[in-house]
Write an enzyme that holds these catalytic residues in place. Structure first.
Site, PDB file in Angstrom:
ATOM      1  N   CYS A   2      35.845  43.542  38.635  1.00  0.00           N
ATOM      2  CA  CYS A   2      34.996  44.581  38.003  1.00  0.00           C
ATOM      3  C   CYS A   2      33.646  43.815  37.923  1.00  0.00           C
ATOM      4  O   CYS A   2      33.615  42.474  37.728  1.00  0.00           O
ATOM      5  CB  CYS A   2      35.242  45.039  36.843  1.00  0.00           C
ATOM      6  SG  CYS A   2      36.898  45.553  36.804  1.00  0.00           S
ATOM      7  N   ARG A  27      32.602  43.207  44.264  1.00  0.00           N
ATOM      8  CA  ARG A  27      33.430  42.680  43.611  1.00  0.00           C
ATOM      9  C   ARG A  27      34.582  43.412  43.221  1.00  0.00           C
ATOM     10  O   ARG A  27      35.449  42.914  42.903  1.00  0.00           O
ATOM     11  CB  ARG A  27      32.685  42.091  42.281  1.00  0.00           C
ATOM     12  CG  ARG A  27      31.714  40.958  42.722  1.00  0.00           C
ATOM     13  CD  ARG A  27      30.881  40.661  41.506  1.00  0.00           C
ATOM     14  NE  ARG A  27      31.995  39.732  40.566  1.00  0.00           N
ATOM     15  CZ  ARG A  27      32.131  38.789  40.508  1.00  0.00           C
ATOM     16  NH1 ARG A  27      31.224  38.178  40.775  1.00  0.00           N
ATOM     17  NH2 ARG A  27      32.958  38.294  39.499  1.00  0.00           N
ATOM     18  N   TRP A  74      37.436  47.723  39.042  1.00  0.00           N
ATOM     19  CA  TRP A  74      38.704  47.266  39.945  1.00  0.00           C
ATOM     20  C   TRP A  74      39.751  47.518  39.214  1.00  0.00           C
ATOM     21  O   TRP A  74      39.910  46.779  38.144  1.00  0.00           O
ATOM     22  CB  TRP A  74      38.527  46.018  40.420  1.00  0.00           C
ATOM     23  CG  TRP A  74      39.673  45.528  41.554  1.00  0.00           C
ATOM     24  CD1 TRP A  74      39.422  45.567  42.715  1.00  0.00           C
ATOM     25  CD2 TRP A  74      40.962  44.976  41.151  1.00  0.00           C
ATOM     26  NE1 TRP A  74      40.862  45.112  43.396  1.00  0.00           N
ATOM     27  CE2 TRP A  74      41.618  44.707  42.374  1.00  0.00           C
ATOM     28  CE3 TRP A  74      41.230  44.267  40.100  1.00  0.00           C
ATOM     29  CZ2 TRP A  74      42.922  43.979  42.561  1.00  0.00           C
ATOM     30  CZ3 TRP A  74      42.630  43.941  40.151  1.00  0.00           C
ATOM     31  CH2 TRP A  74      42.982  43.633  41.277  1.00  0.00           C
ATOM     32  N   ASN A 100      35.000  43.478  31.653  1.00  0.00           N
ATOM     33  CA  ASN A 100      35.981  43.171  32.526  1.00  0.00           C
ATOM     34  C   ASN A 100      36.883  42.171  31.965  1.00  0.00           C
ATOM     35  O   ASN A 100      36.860  41.647  30.998  1.00  0.00           O
ATOM     36  CB  ASN A 100      34.896  41.988  33.441  1.00  0.00           C
ATOM     37  CG  ASN A 100      33.968  42.853  34.233  1.00  0.00           C
ATOM     38  OD1 ASN A 100      34.068  43.944  34.651  1.00  0.00           O
ATOM     39  ND2 ASN A 100      32.970  41.973  34.852  1.00  0.00           N
ATOM     40  N   GLY A 101      38.313  42.226  32.549  1.00  0.00           N
ATOM     41  CA  GLY A 101      39.417  41.481  31.962  1.00  0.00           C
ATOM     42  C   GLY A 101      40.590  42.327  31.552  1.00  0.00           C
ATOM     43  O   GLY A 101      40.418  43.392  32.132  1.00  0.00           O
ATOM     44  N   GLU A 481      45.466  31.074  57.578  1.00  0.00           N
ATOM     45  CA  GLU A 481      44.161  31.433  57.468  1.00  0.00           C
ATOM     46  C   GLU A 481      43.830  32.732  58.469  1.00  0.00           C
ATOM     47  O   GLU A 481      43.230  33.766  57.813  1.00  0.00           O
ATOM     48  CB  GLU A 481      43.128  30.625  57.334  1.00  0.00           C
ATOM     49  CG  GLU A 481      41.783  31.116  57.363  1.00  0.00           C
ATOM     50  CD  GLU A 481      41.599  31.927  56.040  1.00  0.00           C
ATOM     51  OE1 GLU A 481      42.390  31.746  55.002  1.00  0.00           O
ATOM     52  OE2 GLU A 481      40.291  32.363  55.765  1.00  0.00           O
ATOM     53  N   LYS A 485      43.162  36.777  57.261  1.00  0.00           N
ATOM     54  CA  LYS A 485      41.917  37.380  57.533  1.00  0.00           C
ATOM     55  C   LYS A 485      42.467  38.603  58.409  1.00  0.00           C
ATOM     56  O   LYS A 485      41.873  39.663  57.849  1.00  0.00           O
ATOM     57  CB  LYS A 485      40.955  36.607  58.611  1.00  0.00           C
ATOM     58  CG  LYS A 485      40.502  35.424  58.292  1.00  0.00           C
ATOM     59  CD  LYS A 485      39.254  35.810  57.083  1.00  0.00           C
ATOM     60  CE  LYS A 485      39.985  35.730  55.734  1.00  0.00           C
ATOM     61  NZ  LYS A 485      39.593  34.664  54.569  1.00  0.00           N
ATOM     62  N   GLU A 488      44.062  41.168  55.614  1.00  0.00           N
ATOM     63  CA  GLU A 488      43.282  41.674  54.534  1.00  0.00           C
ATOM     64  C   GLU A 488      42.057  42.900  54.920  1.00  0.00           C
ATOM     65  O   GLU A 488      41.778  43.493  54.145  1.00  0.00           O
ATOM     66  CB  GLU A 488      42.751  40.863  53.713  1.00  0.00           C
ATOM     67  CG  GLU A 488      41.724  39.892  54.229  1.00  0.00           C
ATOM     68  CD  GLU A 488      41.329  38.659  53.465  1.00  0.00           C
ATOM     69  OE1 GLU A 488      41.343  38.858  52.212  1.00  0.00           O
ATOM     70  OE2 GLU A 488      40.803  37.748  53.948  1.00  0.00           O
ATOM     71  N   HIS A 504      63.333  29.522  62.939  1.00  0.00           N
ATOM     72  CA  HIS A 504      64.326  29.527  61.840  1.00  0.00           C
ATOM     73  C   HIS A 504      64.126  30.999  61.457  1.00  0.00           C
ATOM     74  O   HIS A 504      64.526  31.416  60.039  1.00  0.00           O
ATOM     75  CB  HIS A 504      64.106  28.679  61.134  1.00  0.00           C
ATOM     76  CG  HIS A 504      64.404  27.222  61.579  1.00  0.00           C
ATOM     77  ND1 HIS A 504      65.449  26.680  61.800  1.00  0.00           N
ATOM     78  CD2 HIS A 504      63.206  26.388  62.056  1.00  0.00           C
ATOM     79  CE1 HIS A 504      65.325  25.464  62.408  1.00  0.00           C
ATOM     80  NE2 HIS A 504      63.925  25.257  62.539  1.00  0.00           N
ATOM     81  N   LYS A 603      36.388  40.647  45.211  1.00  0.00           N
ATOM     82  CA  LYS A 603      35.830  39.334  45.865  1.00  0.00           C
ATOM     83  C   LYS A 603      36.259  38.141  44.653  1.00  0.00           C
ATOM     84  O   LYS A 603      36.418  37.132  45.403  1.00  0.00           O
ATOM     85  CB  LYS A 603      34.167  39.304  45.770  1.00  0.00           C
ATOM     86  CG  LYS A 603      33.672  37.979  46.272  1.00  0.00           C
ATOM     87  CD  LYS A 603      34.090  37.962  47.792  1.00  0.00           C
ATOM     88  CE  LYS A 603      33.718  36.695  48.381  1.00  0.00           C
ATOM     89  NZ  LYS A 603      34.220  36.206  49.529  1.00  0.00           N
TER      90      LYS A 603
HETATM   91  C1  F6R Z   1      40.456  35.703  51.178  1.00  0.00           C
HETATM   92  C2  F6R Z   1      39.834  35.653  49.900  1.00  0.00           C
HETATM   93  C3  F6R Z   1      40.816  35.328  48.888  1.00  0.00           C
HETATM   94  C4  F6R Z   1      40.245  33.909  48.049  1.00  0.00           C
HETATM   95  C5  F6R Z   1      40.888  33.887  46.685  1.00  0.00           C
HETATM   96  C6  F6R Z   1      40.424  32.504  45.981  1.00  0.00           C
HETATM   97  O1  F6R Z   1      39.697  36.297  52.476  1.00  0.00           O
HETATM   98  O2  F6R Z   1      39.019  35.487  49.939  1.00  0.00           O
HETATM   99  O3  F6R Z   1      42.158  34.907  49.134  1.00  0.00           O
HETATM  100  O4  F6R Z   1      40.123  32.849  48.837  1.00  0.00           O
HETATM  101  O5  F6R Z   1      40.812  34.884  46.073  1.00  0.00           O
HETATM  102  O6  F6R Z   1      38.979  32.911  45.502  1.00  0.00           O
HETATM  103  P1  F6R Z   1      38.143  31.567  45.229  1.00  0.00           P
HETATM  104  O7  F6R Z   1      38.011  30.761  46.351  1.00  0.00           O
HETATM  105  O8  F6R Z   1      36.704  32.360  44.663  1.00  0.00           O
HETATM  106  O9  F6R Z   1      38.817  31.057  43.902  1.00  0.00           O
END
Ligand code: F6R
Length: 608
Positions: A2, A27, A74, A100-101, A481, A485, A488, A504, A603
Site C-alpha cells: 500500500c 506499489r 493492496w 500500511n501494515g 529468474e 519473470k 508474474e 526426475h 512492488k
Molecule cells: C519479482 C520481484 C520480487 C522481488 C521480491 C523481493 O520480479 O520483483 O520477487 O524480488 O519481492 O523484493 P526486494 O528485492 O525489494 O526485497
C-alpha cells in the site's frame, strides 16, 4: 504494498494527493481514497480499482481543503472494494486513518470495541485503529495515537487527521516505511519518496517507534513516551525523470533498456581493472574482520533470492568460503547456526521487504555482521545494516524486477572479487574477471539492439500455457529468474529447473506443446546441458536456446536460438537474463497484460 501520502500547506490538497497516489500506484493498486479537511471536518472519498477510478469519481465535486491524507491499497484483510478502501473514519466521523501494515491483534481489539458499541463498516484491520484513536482522544491527536498504538501488535505506517485539530497530521511508523517531506511552506507525509519528489527532495525518514507531528508551521518527531527525537534531514539524489517513463510504453521496458547504464553505475568507481580488485567504500568492515569471516549466509526473497544463488556460487568458487542461501521468510523462523564470524548478506531492491528486514534483524540478534545489497537509498535495511553496497540502479518502478537483478549480480561479483583477492585469488584471474565486468554494459547493449528478434519469438509463443526454463551451474538461477519473470507478468505457468533435475519429474510434462528455454552458453557445463537439450528434443519439446557461439553439437536439437556475447562463466547469468526479461515482457504485452502492474502483486512487500 500500500501507499500513503499526506499534504499540509497552502495549495488545494486533493490534486496534490492524487498526483502522489499515482506515483505510488506501482506499489499496490486495488483501491484508493482520500480524506480532506474541508473547513467543516473530515470529508472522505474512496473507490475500488485504480487511482484513475478515484480521480473520475471525485472530478465533478472534489473535496476542498489544504490538508489531507490519501492511500492506495493492496488488500490484506477483506476484498478490494470501496468499503475496505482507506481512509477509515472513526465512529464519530472526526478521525481518519490511512494504514500500511497488519494489525495482528485486530480480532481481539475489534471484539473489545464492539462490546463498547462500535459498529464496524469494513473488513479491515485498519478500522480498529480509527476507533481506538477515537476512544483515546482527549484533545491531543498525537497523544491519542500513541495511546492507541500501545494496544496494537503488528506493523504499521499510519497517517491520521482529526477534525478537532484541523491543522495537523500525525504519522507513526513500526515496520512499514514512512517519511516526512519538507517543502517550501508545505509538508508531506509519504510511504515512499517518489510520491513527493515533484515538490521536495528534503525528507526525514522515520524509524520504528517514531511519531511525527506535522503542522502548517513545521514538524517534530516523538517516541512512544512522547520524548522528542532529533532526526537528520536527507536529500534525495534522484530526480523526477527517473521515475517517469521517458517515452517507453512501460516502466519495465524502460528499466530493461536502462541496464547498460545501471550496470555501469553499480560498478562506477569500484572496479580496479589493473589490480583485478574492487573498492567498496560502504562495507564498513576492516580487512582483518573480513578475512576472519568463516561462513556467509545470503538471505532475500523472490528475484533477489535468485541473485543470492548466483552470489553463493561466485563466493564459493572464488573465495572458498561456505555460503548458504536462505529464503528470508524461512530463515527468520528457524534456528539457524550463526556465529560472530558469520557474515549475513541481505539482498533487497526496495530495502523494505518485511521478511528480509526481519531476517536481517534476526541475524544481527544472533551476533552476525550484516551487509546490505540495497537499491533504495535511505531504506530501512540500508539504515539498519552494518555496512552495504548500494546498487545505484535508480528507482525501479515496474513491479517485475529487472535492472535491480542485474545490478545485484554485479554487486555480488564486486564483493566476490574483493574478498577473493584479499584471500588467494591471483591478480591475473582477478584482472580477467574485472575486465569481463567492464565489458558488460556494451554487451548488454548489443543484446538490446536485437530486441526485435525476441519480440518475434514472443509472437510464436504468446499462446503457450506452460513454459519450462532450464539452466545449469551459474545459469540455474537465471532459469528460475526467467520463469519468474514470465509467470508474474503474463500469467503463463512457468517453472525453472536445474537442467539435469528435469529427468526426475518435469520431463513428464514435455510434449510438442511445451516450450523449453535452455540457457546454454559455452561454459564449464555446456556439454552437460547439451545432453539435457537432447532429452527435451527426444520428447518433441520446443527448444529455445540461449547460446554464445555456433555449436555443432546443438545442430538439429534446437528450434530457436538467441546468441548472447561470451563472458566469464560467473557473469553469464547477467547477459542471459536480458533476453529472458524481454521474452517475458513481449509475451505479456502481446497477451494484453498490464506488465507494470500485474494482478495481485505489489512492488515492495512490507507485510509478512
Ligand atoms: C519479482 C520481484 C520480487 C522481488 C521480491 C523481493 O520480479 O520483483 O520477487 O524480488 O519481492 O523484493 P526486494 O528485492 O525489494 O526485497
Amino acid at each position: 504494498m500500500c501507499g500513503i501520502v499526506g499534504y499540509i500547506g497552502d495549495k488545494i490538497a486533493t490534486p496534490m494527493l492524487i498526483e502522489g497516489l499515482k506515483r505510488l500506484e506501482y506499489r499496490g493498486y486495488d483501491s484508493a481514497g482520500v480524506a480532506i479537511m474541508n473547513g467543516n471536518g473530515v470529508e472522505t472519498r474512496r473507490a475500488a480499482g485504480k487511482i484513475a477510478r478515484l480521480e473520475s469519481a471525485i472530478a465533478s465535486n472534489p473535496p476542498h481543503g489544504t490538508l489531507g491524507i490519501a492511500h492506495t491499497r493492496w488488500a490484506t484483510h477483506g476484498p478490494p472494494n470501496e468499503q475496505n478502501a482507506h481512509p477509515h473514519v472513526s465512529q464519530n466521523g472526526k478521525i481518519a486513518v490511512v494504514h500500511n501494515g497488519i494489525i495482528e491483534n485486530a480480532t481481539s481489539l475489534k471484539a473489545g470495541l464492539e462490546a463498547r458499541g462500535y459498529v464496524f463498516k469494513s473488513d479491515t484491520d485498519t478500522e480498529v485503529l480509527s476507533h481506538l484513536i477515537e476512544t483515546a482522544y482527549a484533545g491531543n491527536l498525537e497523544a491519542a495515537v500513541i495511546e492507541a498504538l500501545r494496544q496494537v501488535d503488528g506493523t504499521y505506517g499510519i497517517a491520521v487527521i482529526s477534525s478537532d485539530e484541523k491543522d495537523k497530521i500525525v504519522a507513526a511508523r513500526k515496520g512499514s516505511p514512512l517519511l516526512v517531506g519538507i517543502g517550501d511552506g508545505e509538508y508531506f507525509v509519504a510511504s515512499d519518496a517518489s510520491a513527493i519528489l515533484a515538490h521536495t527532495r528534503q525528507v526525514v525518514y522515520l524509524d520504528d517507534g517514531d511519531i511525527a507531528v506535522v503542522t502548517r508551521d513545521g514538524y517534530h518527531v516523538l517516541d512512544l513516551d512522547s520524548v522528542i527525537r532529533e532526526k537528520p534531514v536527507t536529500r534525495i539524489d534522484w530526480d523526477l525523470a527517473q521515475i517517469e517513463r521517458g517515452g517507453y510504453p512501460h516502466f519495465m521496458l524502460k528499466e530493461i533498456f536502462e541496464q547498460p547504464t545501471t550496470v555501469e553505475n553499480t560498478m562506477r568507481g569500484r572496479l580496479i581493472l589493473e589490480e583485478g580488485f574492487s573498492k567498496l567504500g560502504g562495507l564498513n568492515i576492516s580487512k582483518e574482520d573480513l578475512l576472519a569471516v568463516d561462513n556467509i549466509i545470503i538471505t532475500a526473497c523472490g528475484t533477489s533470492w535468485h541473485s543470492a544463488l548466483i552470489g553463493e556460487m561466485m563466493i564459493e568458487e572464488l573465495c572458498r568460503i561456505p555460503v548458504e542461501v536462505e529464503y528470508a521468510s524461512e530463515f527468520r523462523y528457524r534456528n539457524p547456526i550463526v556465529t560472530p564470524r558469520t557474515l549475513c548478506i541481505v539482498i533487497s531492491q526496495s530495502g523494505e521487504t518485511a521478511d528480509t528486514l526481519a531476517a536481517m534483524r534476526e541475524a544481527k540478534r544472533r551476533g552476525a555482521r550484516t551487509l546490505g545489497l540495497v537499491n533504495q537509498v535511505g531504506s530501512t535495511i540500508a539504515r539498519e545494516d552494518d555496512g552495504g553496497i548500494y546498487l545505484h540502479a535508480g528507482p525501479e518502478i515496474g513491479v517485475a524486477s529487472t535492472k535491480a537483478f542485474t545490478s545485484q549480480v554485479v554487486a555480488l561479483a564486486l564483493f566476490t572479487l574483493k574478498l577473493a583477492r584479499l584471500r588467494d585469488l591471483s591478480v591475473a584471474r582477478g584482472r580477467a574477471i574485472a575486465q569481463a565486468m567492464a565489458k558488460l554494459p556494451e554487451q548488454i547493449q548489443s543484446i538490446l539492439d536485437r530486441a526485435e528478434e525476441i519480440e518475434q519469438l514472443a509472437e510464436e509463443f504468446k499462446r503457450a500455457t506452460n513454459f519450462l526454463y532450464l539452466g545449469r551451474g551459474y545459469n540455474f538461477p537465471a532459469a528460475l529468474e526467467g520463469a519468474l519473470k514470465l509467470k508474474e507478468i503474463s500469467y503463463i505457468h512457468a517453472e525453472g529447473y536445474p537442467a539435469a533435475e528435469m529427468k526426475h519429474g518435469p520431463i513428464a510434462l514435455i510434449d510438442e506443446m511445451m516450450p523449453v528455454v535452455c540457457i546454454a552458453p559455452h561454459d564449464a557445463v555446456f556439454d552437460k546441458i547439451t545432453s539435457n537439450i537432447q532429452e527435451v528434443k527426444a520428447r518433441k519439446g520446443k527448444v529455445i536456446a540461449i547460446t554464445t557461439r555456433d555449436e555443432p553439437s546443438l545442430a538439429g536439437k534446437i528450434d530457436y536460438e538467441f546468441r548472447i556475447p561470451e563472458t566469464e562463466d560467473l557473469l553469464t547469468p547477467i547477459l542471459a537474463s536480458v533476453p529472458l526479461q524481454l521474452l517475458a515482457y513481449y509475451i505479456a504485452v502481446k497477451r494484453g497484460c498490464n506488465v507494470d502492474q500485474p494482478r495481485n502483486l505489489a512492488k515492495s512487500v512490507t507485510v509478512e
